[in-house]
Design a protein around this motif. Structure first.
Motif, PDB file in Angstrom:
ATOM      1  N   SER A  99       0.806  -1.220   0.000  1.00  0.00           N
ATOM      2  CA  SER A  99       0.000   0.000   0.000  1.00  0.00           C
ATOM      3  C   SER A  99       0.841   1.274   0.000  1.00  0.00           C
ATOM      4  CB  SER A  99      -0.940   0.005   1.208  1.00  0.00           C
ATOM      5  OG  SER A  99      -0.178   0.035   2.411  1.00  0.00           O
ATOM      6  N   ALA A 100       2.141   1.143  -0.167  1.00  0.00           N
ATOM      7  CA  ALA A 100       2.998   2.324  -0.231  1.00  0.00           C
ATOM      8  C   ALA A 100       2.630   3.158  -1.456  1.00  0.00           C
ATOM      9  CB  ALA A 100       4.464   1.908  -0.281  1.00  0.00           C
ATOM     10  N   TYR A 101       2.715   4.462  -1.323  1.00  0.00           N
ATOM     11  CA  TYR A 101       2.295   5.368  -2.390  1.00  0.00           C
ATOM     12  C   TYR A 101       3.046   5.089  -3.690  1.00  0.00           C
ATOM     13  CZ  TYR A 101       1.273   9.581  -5.010  1.00  0.00           C
ATOM     14  OH  TYR A 101       0.877  10.453  -5.989  1.00  0.00           O
ATOM     15  N   GLY A 102       4.336   4.862  -3.593  1.00  0.00           N
ATOM     16  CA  GLY A 102       5.138   4.595  -4.789  1.00  0.00           C
ATOM     17  C   GLY A 102       4.683   3.335  -5.503  1.00  0.00           C
ATOM     18  N   ARG A 103       4.327   2.323  -4.732  1.00  0.00           N
ATOM     19  CA  ARG A 103       3.859   1.062  -5.316  1.00  0.00           C
ATOM     20  C   ARG A 103       2.513   1.264  -6.025  1.00  0.00           C
ATOM     21  NH1 ARG A 103       4.288  -3.496  -7.843  1.00  0.00           N
ATOM     22  NH2 ARG A 103       2.824  -5.082  -7.185  1.00  0.00           N
ATOM     23  N   ILE A 104       1.616   2.015  -5.399  1.00  0.00           N
ATOM     24  CA  ILE A 104       0.310   2.278  -6.004  1.00  0.00           C
ATOM     25  C   ILE A 104       0.477   3.071  -7.303  1.00  0.00           C
ATOM     26  CG2 ILE A 104      -1.862   3.519  -5.694  1.00  0.00           C
ATOM     27  CD1 ILE A 104      -1.665   2.782  -2.714  1.00  0.00           C
ATOM     28  N   GLU A 105       1.359   4.053  -7.276  1.00  0.00           N
ATOM     29  CA  GLU A 105       1.589   4.858  -8.471  1.00  0.00           C
ATOM     30  C   GLU A 105       2.188   4.013  -9.593  1.00  0.00           C
ATOM     31  OE1 GLU A 105       3.691   9.082  -9.715  1.00  0.00           O
ATOM     32  OE2 GLU A 105       4.039   8.238  -7.736  1.00  0.00           O
ATOM     33  N   GLN A 106       3.104   3.121  -9.246  1.00  0.00           N
ATOM     34  CA  GLN A 106       3.724   2.254 -10.246  1.00  0.00           C
ATOM     35  C   GLN A 106       2.686   1.328 -10.890  1.00  0.00           C
ATOM     36  OE1 GLN A 106       6.554  -0.451  -8.576  1.00  0.00           O
ATOM     37  NE2 GLN A 106       7.184  -1.270 -10.550  1.00  0.00           N
ATOM     38  N   VAL A 107       1.839   0.726 -10.089  1.00  0.00           N
ATOM     39  CA  VAL A 107       0.802  -0.165 -10.627  1.00  0.00           C
ATOM     40  C   VAL A 107      -0.168   0.625 -11.491  1.00  0.00           C
ATOM     41  CG1 VAL A 107      -1.176  -1.621  -9.988  1.00  0.00           C
ATOM     42  CG2 VAL A 107       0.995  -1.866  -8.773  1.00  0.00           C
ATOM     43  N   ALA A 108      -0.536   1.821 -11.041  1.00  0.00           N
ATOM     44  CA  ALA A 108      -1.461   2.649 -11.825  1.00  0.00           C
ATOM     45  C   ALA A 108      -0.873   2.980 -13.186  1.00  0.00           C
ATOM     46  CB  ALA A 108      -1.795   3.923 -11.060  1.00  0.00           C
ATOM     47  N   GLN A 109       0.407   3.275 -13.245  1.00  0.00           N
ATOM     48  CA  GLN A 109       1.031   3.631 -14.512  1.00  0.00           C
ATOM     49  C   GLN A 109       1.232   2.409 -15.404  1.00  0.00           C
ATOM     50  OE1 GLN A 109       4.638   5.619 -13.369  1.00  0.00           O
ATOM     51  NE2 GLN A 109       3.614   7.573 -12.977  1.00  0.00           N
ATOM     52  N   GLU A 110       1.718   1.307 -14.835  1.00  0.00           N
ATOM     53  CA  GLU A 110       2.079   0.148 -15.650  1.00  0.00           C
ATOM     54  C   GLU A 110       0.873  -0.701 -16.043  1.00  0.00           C
ATOM     55  OE1 GLU A 110       5.017  -1.974 -13.436  1.00  0.00           O
ATOM     56  OE2 GLU A 110       6.518  -0.404 -13.663  1.00  0.00           O
ATOM     57  N   LYS A 111      -0.001  -0.982 -15.121  1.00  0.00           N
ATOM     58  CA  LYS A 111      -1.090  -1.918 -15.412  1.00  0.00           C
ATOM     59  C   LYS A 111      -2.376  -1.227 -15.862  1.00  0.00           C
ATOM     60  CE  LYS A 111       0.561  -5.647 -12.552  1.00  0.00           C
ATOM     61  NZ  LYS A 111       0.244  -6.679 -11.592  1.00  0.00           N
ATOM     62  N   LEU A 112      -2.614  -0.028 -15.374  1.00  0.00           N
ATOM     63  CA  LEU A 112      -3.854   0.661 -15.706  1.00  0.00           C
ATOM     64  C   LEU A 112      -3.650   1.790 -16.707  1.00  0.00           C
ATOM     65  CD1 LEU A 112      -5.316   0.834 -12.084  1.00  0.00           C
ATOM     66  CD2 LEU A 112      -5.811  -0.851 -13.858  1.00  0.00           C
ATOM     67  N   ASN A 113      -2.421   1.993 -17.133  1.00  0.00           N
ATOM     68  CA  ASN A 113      -2.079   3.047 -18.089  1.00  0.00           C
ATOM     69  C   ASN A 113      -2.577   4.414 -17.629  1.00  0.00           C
ATOM     70  OD1 ASN A 113      -0.792   1.250 -19.868  1.00  0.00           O
ATOM     71  ND2 ASN A 113      -2.767   0.657 -20.732  1.00  0.00           N
ATOM     72  N   MET A 114      -2.460   4.683 -16.362  1.00  0.00           N
ATOM     73  CA  MET A 114      -2.880   5.974 -15.820  1.00  0.00           C
ATOM     74  C   MET A 114      -1.680   6.918 -15.796  1.00  0.00           C
ATOM     75  SD  MET A 114      -5.273   4.690 -12.675  1.00  0.00           S
ATOM     76  CE  MET A 114      -6.135   6.215 -12.414  1.00  0.00           C
ATOM     77  N   HIS A 115      -1.953   8.203 -15.814  1.00  0.00           N
ATOM     78  CA  HIS A 115      -0.887   9.197 -15.743  1.00  0.00           C
ATOM     79  C   HIS A 115      -1.419  10.445 -15.043  1.00  0.00           C
ATOM     80  CE1 HIS A 115      -3.168  10.343 -19.307  1.00  0.00           C
ATOM     81  NE2 HIS A 115      -2.714  11.584 -19.120  1.00  0.00           N
ATOM     82  N   MET A 116      -0.527  11.274 -14.603  1.00  0.00           N
ATOM     83  CA  MET A 116      -0.925  12.542 -13.987  1.00  0.00           C
ATOM     84  C   MET A 116      -1.494  13.430 -15.093  1.00  0.00           C
ATOM     85  SD  MET A 116      -0.415  12.581 -10.742  1.00  0.00           S
ATOM     86  CE  MET A 116      -0.473  14.306 -10.361  1.00  0.00           C
ATOM     87  N   PRO A 117      -2.642  14.027 -14.880  1.00  0.00           N
ATOM     88  CA  PRO A 117      -3.249  14.858 -15.944  1.00  0.00           C
ATOM     89  C   PRO A 117      -2.438  16.144 -16.148  1.00  0.00           C
ATOM     90  CG  PRO A 117      -4.548  14.977 -13.930  1.00  0.00           C
ATOM     91  CD  PRO A 117      -3.483  13.955 -13.696  1.00  0.00           C
ATOM     92  N   ASP A 118      -2.391  16.552 -17.399  1.00  0.00           N
ATOM     93  CA  ASP A 118      -1.754  17.831 -17.718  1.00  0.00           C
ATOM     94  C   ASP A 118      -2.700  18.935 -17.286  1.00  0.00           C
ATOM     95  OD1 ASP A 118       0.446  16.564 -18.810  1.00  0.00           O
ATOM     96  OD2 ASP A 118      -0.503  16.407 -20.789  1.00  0.00           O
TER      97      ASP A 118
END
Length: 91
Positions: A62-81
């Motif tokens: 549940s570490a923030y870095g881990r959640i961000e990594q999964v969101a980017q790699e598996k869910l193709n999410m990114h920070m909105p411009d």
């Protein structure tokens, strides 16, 4: 009087034997309960160890870095411009 003394002696012997049997039974029961207590304490210690391990694993997942990594790699999410952001007014 001899009959009363004989009965008293037999009664005392029976009381001694009953007392000895009670001591044997109590000692055996105490040993059985002690063995059960040791097993329960061992199980408790194993469960505490498992709980600590799971808490550490939960923290890692549940570490923030881990959640961000999964969101980017598996869910193709990114920070909105800035042009992708929409502000919703409060009422």
């Amino acid at each position: 009087m001899k009959v009363n003394r004989g009965l008293l002696l037999v009664g005392l012997w029976l009381a001694v034997i009953a007392s000895a049997l009670a001591v044997v039974h109590t000692t055996h029961r105490s040993r059985v309960l002690t063995a059960e207590l040791v097993q329960a304490q061992k199980a408790r210690d194993e469960l505490r160890f498992e709980q600590e391990r799971l808490l550490l694993e939960k923290g890692a997942w549940s570490a923030y870095g881990r959640i961000e990594q999964v969101a980017q790699e598996k869910l193709n999410m990114h920070m909105p411009d800035s042009d992708e952001r929409v502000l919703v007014p409060q009422q």
